[in-house]
Design an enzyme around this catalytic site. Structure first.
Site, PDB file in Angstrom:
ATOM      1  CD  GLN A   1      -3.341  -4.517   6.393  1.00  0.00           C
ATOM      2  OE1 GLN A   1      -3.295  -3.563   5.629  1.00  0.00           O
ATOM      3  NE2 GLN A   1      -3.827  -5.693   6.025  1.00  0.00           N
TER       4      GLN A   1
ATOM      5  CG  ASP B   1      -9.498  -0.776   4.034  1.00  0.00           C
ATOM      6  OD1 ASP B   1      -9.078  -1.002   2.891  1.00  0.00           O
ATOM      7  OD2 ASP B   1      -8.846  -1.002   5.067  1.00  0.00           O
TER       8      ASP B   1
ATOM      9  CE  LYS C   1      -3.687  -2.673   2.009  1.00  0.00           C
ATOM     10  NZ  LYS C   1      -4.498  -3.090   3.161  1.00  0.00           N
TER      11      LYS C   1
END
Ligand code: NAP
Length: 295
Positions: free
Chosen positions: A102, A125, A58
């Site tokens: 995460q 997300d 990322k």
């Protein structure tokens, strides 16, 4: 000898490169107009090897498109309360346009509580309940990243969804459930969702014009379960370890690629199919969040 047929390999890596080029151009344009450069913050708790690898991808992707990024690392002993405070801080930081926590998190921290703490307009997300629910609105805010990536692959490969029978194997909150809503709402498809209590899975998958599999069980989908000419999207990504693999492990999808692919019109490989698209979607969401917050 079995007859082999032509199929199109859905190259998620190539599509993600195209998307990154489109985003880079938009970032350059924003810079030219003295607009704010999108800024993604990444929160990583603990030192899980796989999570570190995903986070590295990322960060690399942010660099490629010219985004600013901030890495925030915390020990796996951090309390839920303290992590919530850090999330509050990022929520209120005007310089950060989007951020992610995460997963997985250590067992003493509630994923749901943490996810719900993220401001939905910075939730790149697309995990919050707000963003999940907004899928059914005409103007969704930030779409869940993996299903968004799958919809983008279908669109860019001109795979018709309208009126088609789509079967999704796997009903998770992150993949199967939001994808089913997107396929109905945006794709106008007829959708069946299967899960571990589904009876006679094969009789259902055999009906699929588009079959999406997101379970995490290598080899679950065999050739006899797939209709001739189906488009198959394999989301499954399982690390299988063994001395025969270069890095000591290999990533396996849920679909028996070798036997299934000759029956397909389209199929994604693992790796190189859905995976790169999840990161591309994260970048698209971050750009969108920046455009919304700092037009
Ligand atoms: P998950 O939360 O564990 O969900 C798995 C789903 O599969 C559940 O709905 C479960 O049913 C269902 N299931 C389990 N065994 C089954 C069986 N034998 N037949 C039919 N359905 C079955 O997993 P997830 O987070 O959705 O991830 C699924 C896979 O996709 C994993 O391999 C993951 O690594 C991969 N993934 C990849 C990406 C990417 O970017 N490439 C992103 C996300 C996930 P129940 O609901 O009844 O438990």
């Amino acid at each position: 000898m079995t007859e082999t047929k032509d199929y199109t390999l859905i190259d998620g890596r190539k599509v993600s490169i195209d998307i990154k080029a489109e985003i880079s151009a938009k970032v350059a344009e924003r810079k030219k107009l003295n607009k704010k450069v999108p800024h993604l913050a990444i929160i990583l708790v603990g030192d899980d090897g796989a999570s570190q690898t995903y986070v590295d991808y990322k960060v690399k992707a942010c660099k490629e498109v010219g985004f600013h990024y901030t890495m925030m690392r915390f020990a796996d002993t951090i309390s839920e309360e303290k992590l919530m405070k850090h999330i509050d801080h990022v929520n209120n930081d005007e310089d950060v346009d989007g951020f992610i926590v995460q997963l997985p998190l250590p067992a003493h921290i509630s994923v749901e509580k943490i996810t719900e703490k993220i401001r939905s307009d910075k939730d790149v997300d697309g995990f919050t309940n707000h963003n999940f629910g907004s899928i059914i609105s005409k103007n969704p805010l930030l779409l869940p990243a993996t299903p968004f990536g799958i919809m983008e692959l279908l669109r860019r490969y001109n795979i018709e969804t309208q009126g088609k029978n789509c079967v999704i194997v796997g009903a998770s909150r992150l993949v199967g459930a939001p994808l089913s809503m997107m396929l109905v709402q945006q794709g106008h498809a007829t959708v069946t969702i299967c899960h571990k209590y589904t009876v006679d899975l094969k009789s259902i998958t055999q009906q699929a014009d588009i079959l999406v599999v997101a379970v995490g069980k290598p080899g679950l989908i065999t050739a006899d379960m797939v209709k001739e000419g189906a488009a198959v999207i394999d989301v499954g990504t399982t690390r299988v370890e063994g001395p025969q693999f270069k890095n000591g492990y290999s990533l396996k999808g849920d679909v028996e690629f070798k036997d299934v692919s000759p029956k397909c019109s389209f199929i994604t490989p693992v790796p190189g199919g859905v995976g790169p698209m999840t990161i591309a979607s994260l970048l698209l969401n971050t750009l969108k969040a920046a455009e919304n917050l700092n037009p």
